[in-house]
Design a protein around this motif. Sequence first.
Motif, PDB file in Angstrom:
ATOM      1  N   ARG A   1       4.483   0.289  12.670  1.00  0.00           N
ATOM      2  CA  ARG A   1       3.516  -0.789  12.856  1.00  0.00           C
ATOM      3  C   ARG A   1       4.186  -1.954  13.587  1.00  0.00           C
ATOM      4  O   ARG A   1       5.400  -2.132  13.525  1.00  0.00           O
ATOM      5  CB  ARG A   1       2.944  -1.277  11.525  1.00  0.00           C
ATOM      6  CG  ARG A   1       3.939  -1.948  10.592  1.00  0.00           C
ATOM      7  CD  ARG A   1       3.290  -2.247   9.247  1.00  0.00           C
ATOM      8  NE  ARG A   1       4.217  -2.863   8.314  1.00  0.00           N
ATOM      9  CZ  ARG A   1       3.950  -3.086   7.037  1.00  0.00           C
ATOM     10  NH1 ARG A   1       2.758  -2.756   6.531  1.00  0.00           N
ATOM     11  NH2 ARG A   1       4.856  -3.654   6.247  1.00  0.00           N
TER      12      ARG A   1
ATOM     13  N   VAL B   1       7.130   2.448   9.103  1.00  0.00           N
ATOM     14  CA  VAL B   1       6.442   2.268   7.835  1.00  0.00           C
ATOM     15  C   VAL B   1       6.746   3.439   6.903  1.00  0.00           C
ATOM     16  O   VAL B   1       7.140   3.248   5.753  1.00  0.00           O
ATOM     17  CB  VAL B   1       4.921   2.153   8.029  1.00  0.00           C
ATOM     18  CG1 VAL B   1       4.212   2.022   6.690  1.00  0.00           C
ATOM     19  CG2 VAL B   1       4.592   0.972   8.939  1.00  0.00           C
TER      20      VAL B   1
ATOM     21  N   SER C   1       8.762  -2.493   1.728  1.00  0.00           N
ATOM     22  CA  SER C   1       7.580  -3.332   1.506  1.00  0.00           C
ATOM     23  C   SER C   1       6.314  -2.544   1.183  1.00  0.00           C
ATOM     24  O   SER C   1       5.328  -3.128   0.724  1.00  0.00           O
ATOM     25  CB  SER C   1       7.335  -4.227   2.718  1.00  0.00           C
ATOM     26  OG  SER C   1       7.099  -3.439   3.869  1.00  0.00           O
ATOM     27  N   VAL C   2       6.319  -1.237   1.428  1.00  0.00           N
ATOM     28  CA  VAL C   2       5.106  -0.440   1.163  1.00  0.00           C
ATOM     29  C   VAL C   2       5.300   0.569   0.046  1.00  0.00           C
ATOM     30  O   VAL C   2       4.354   1.260  -0.330  1.00  0.00           O
ATOM     31  CB  VAL C   2       4.615   0.280   2.437  1.00  0.00           C
ATOM     32  CG1 VAL C   2       4.459  -0.699   3.585  1.00  0.00           C
ATOM     33  CG2 VAL C   2       5.511   1.448   2.815  1.00  0.00           C
TER      34      VAL C   2
ATOM     35  N   PHE D   1       1.739   2.805  -0.342  1.00  0.00           N
ATOM     36  CA  PHE D   1       1.375   3.729   0.733  1.00  0.00           C
ATOM     37  C   PHE D   1       1.906   5.128   0.409  1.00  0.00           C
ATOM     38  O   PHE D   1       2.983   5.269  -0.171  1.00  0.00           O
ATOM     39  CB  PHE D   1       1.986   3.286   2.059  1.00  0.00           C
ATOM     40  CG  PHE D   1       1.418   2.024   2.647  1.00  0.00           C
ATOM     41  CD1 PHE D   1       0.577   1.182   1.930  1.00  0.00           C
ATOM     42  CD2 PHE D   1       1.740   1.658   3.947  1.00  0.00           C
ATOM     43  CE1 PHE D   1       0.065   0.020   2.480  1.00  0.00           C
ATOM     44  CE2 PHE D   1       1.233   0.496   4.513  1.00  0.00           C
ATOM     45  CZ  PHE D   1       0.407  -0.318   3.767  1.00  0.00           C
TER      46      PHE D   1
ATOM     47  N   MET E   1      -3.196   4.043   2.435  1.00  0.00           N
ATOM     48  CA  MET E   1      -2.698   2.692   2.213  1.00  0.00           C
ATOM     49  C   MET E   1      -3.562   2.014   1.158  1.00  0.00           C
ATOM     50  O   MET E   1      -4.758   1.786   1.386  1.00  0.00           O
ATOM     51  CB  MET E   1      -2.730   1.901   3.523  1.00  0.00           C
ATOM     52  CG  MET E   1      -1.979   2.584   4.654  1.00  0.00           C
ATOM     53  SD  MET E   1      -1.880   1.597   6.154  1.00  0.00           S
ATOM     54  CE  MET E   1      -3.590   1.564   6.648  1.00  0.00           C
TER      55      MET E   1
ATOM     56  N   LEU F   1      -3.714  -3.131  -0.165  1.00  0.00           N
ATOM     57  CA  LEU F   1      -3.339  -3.743   1.101  1.00  0.00           C
ATOM     58  C   LEU F   1      -3.220  -5.252   0.981  1.00  0.00           C
ATOM     59  O   LEU F   1      -3.984  -5.903   0.248  1.00  0.00           O
ATOM     60  CB  LEU F   1      -4.338  -3.367   2.185  1.00  0.00           C
ATOM     61  CG  LEU F   1      -4.153  -1.947   2.739  1.00  0.00           C
ATOM     62  CD1 LEU F   1      -5.406  -1.455   3.424  1.00  0.00           C
ATOM     63  CD2 LEU F   1      -2.967  -1.903   3.688  1.00  0.00           C
TER      64      LEU F   1
ATOM     65  N   GLU G   1      -0.150  -9.277   4.908  1.00  0.00           N
ATOM     66  CA  GLU G   1       1.049  -9.009   5.700  1.00  0.00           C
ATOM     67  C   GLU G   1       1.140  -7.571   6.205  1.00  0.00           C
ATOM     68  O   GLU G   1       2.050  -7.249   6.980  1.00  0.00           O
ATOM     69  CB  GLU G   1       2.319  -9.369   4.905  1.00  0.00           C
ATOM     70  CG  GLU G   1       2.387  -8.778   3.510  1.00  0.00           C
ATOM     71  CD  GLU G   1       1.906  -9.751   2.445  1.00  0.00           C
ATOM     72  OE1 GLU G   1       0.871 -10.434   2.654  1.00  0.00           O
ATOM     73  OE2 GLU G   1       2.568  -9.815   1.384  1.00  0.00           O
ATOM     74  N   ASP G   2       0.228  -6.723   5.773  1.00  0.00           N
ATOM     75  CA  ASP G   2       0.153  -5.370   6.319  1.00  0.00           C
ATOM     76  C   ASP G   2      -0.619  -5.331   7.635  1.00  0.00           C
ATOM     77  O   ASP G   2      -0.678  -4.288   8.297  1.00  0.00           O
ATOM     78  CB  ASP G   2      -0.534  -4.425   5.326  1.00  0.00           C
ATOM     79  CG  ASP G   2       0.275  -4.231   4.058  1.00  0.00           C
ATOM     80  OD1 ASP G   2      -0.338  -4.234   2.965  1.00  0.00           O
ATOM     81  OD2 ASP G   2       1.502  -4.063   4.144  1.00  0.00           O
TER      82      ASP G   2
ATOM     83  N   TYR H   1      -0.960  -0.038  14.019  1.00  0.00           N
ATOM     84  CA  TYR H   1      -0.227   1.089  13.461  1.00  0.00           C
ATOM     85  C   TYR H   1      -0.181   2.214  14.497  1.00  0.00           C
ATOM     86  O   TYR H   1      -1.205   2.602  15.068  1.00  0.00           O
ATOM     87  CB  TYR H   1      -0.897   1.571  12.178  1.00  0.00           C
ATOM     88  CG  TYR H   1      -0.606   0.669  11.006  1.00  0.00           C
ATOM     89  CD1 TYR H   1      -1.144  -0.610  10.950  1.00  0.00           C
ATOM     90  CD2 TYR H   1       0.236   1.067   9.970  1.00  0.00           C
ATOM     91  CE1 TYR H   1      -0.863  -1.466   9.883  1.00  0.00           C
ATOM     92  CE2 TYR H   1       0.519   0.233   8.899  1.00  0.00           C
ATOM     93  CZ  TYR H   1      -0.029  -1.031   8.876  1.00  0.00           C
ATOM     94  OH  TYR H   1       0.259  -1.878   7.823  1.00  0.00           O
TER      95      TYR H   1
END
Length: 117
Positions: free
Chosen positions: A38, A48, A62-63, A67, A82, A85, A88-89, A93
């Motif tokens: 992303r 990601v 961070s995910v 995710f 995902m 959410l 900041e996501d 992508y």
Amino acid sequence: QVQLVESGGGLVQPGGSLRLSCAASGSIVSIYAMGWYRQAPGNQRELVASITSGGNTNYVDSVKGRFTISRDNAKNTVYIQMNSLKPEDTAVYYCNVVVVLPSGNYWGQGTQVTVSS
């Protein structure tokens, strides 16, 4: 030649969910890895999540826990679910596929994900 077609982006409220899909087609004998990157405005493109042909997965911190990446080897398709959410996501992508035969590294056209109330 390999083509990637992405789908599933859009606008979602914080806490919501989206599922992205990326289907690879063309002269593909074997795919090693498939993944999602992303890029947000002003930022570098970042990995990601990725998944190998053997099912090994890798996520950016961070995910993790939000995710989930998966793939259908028979359809040469990779998905990313995902959940939870956050604003900041928000980013474009991109699907990425590393093909073993014939050798190559391919990118999708990108799909916008916007998380906003």
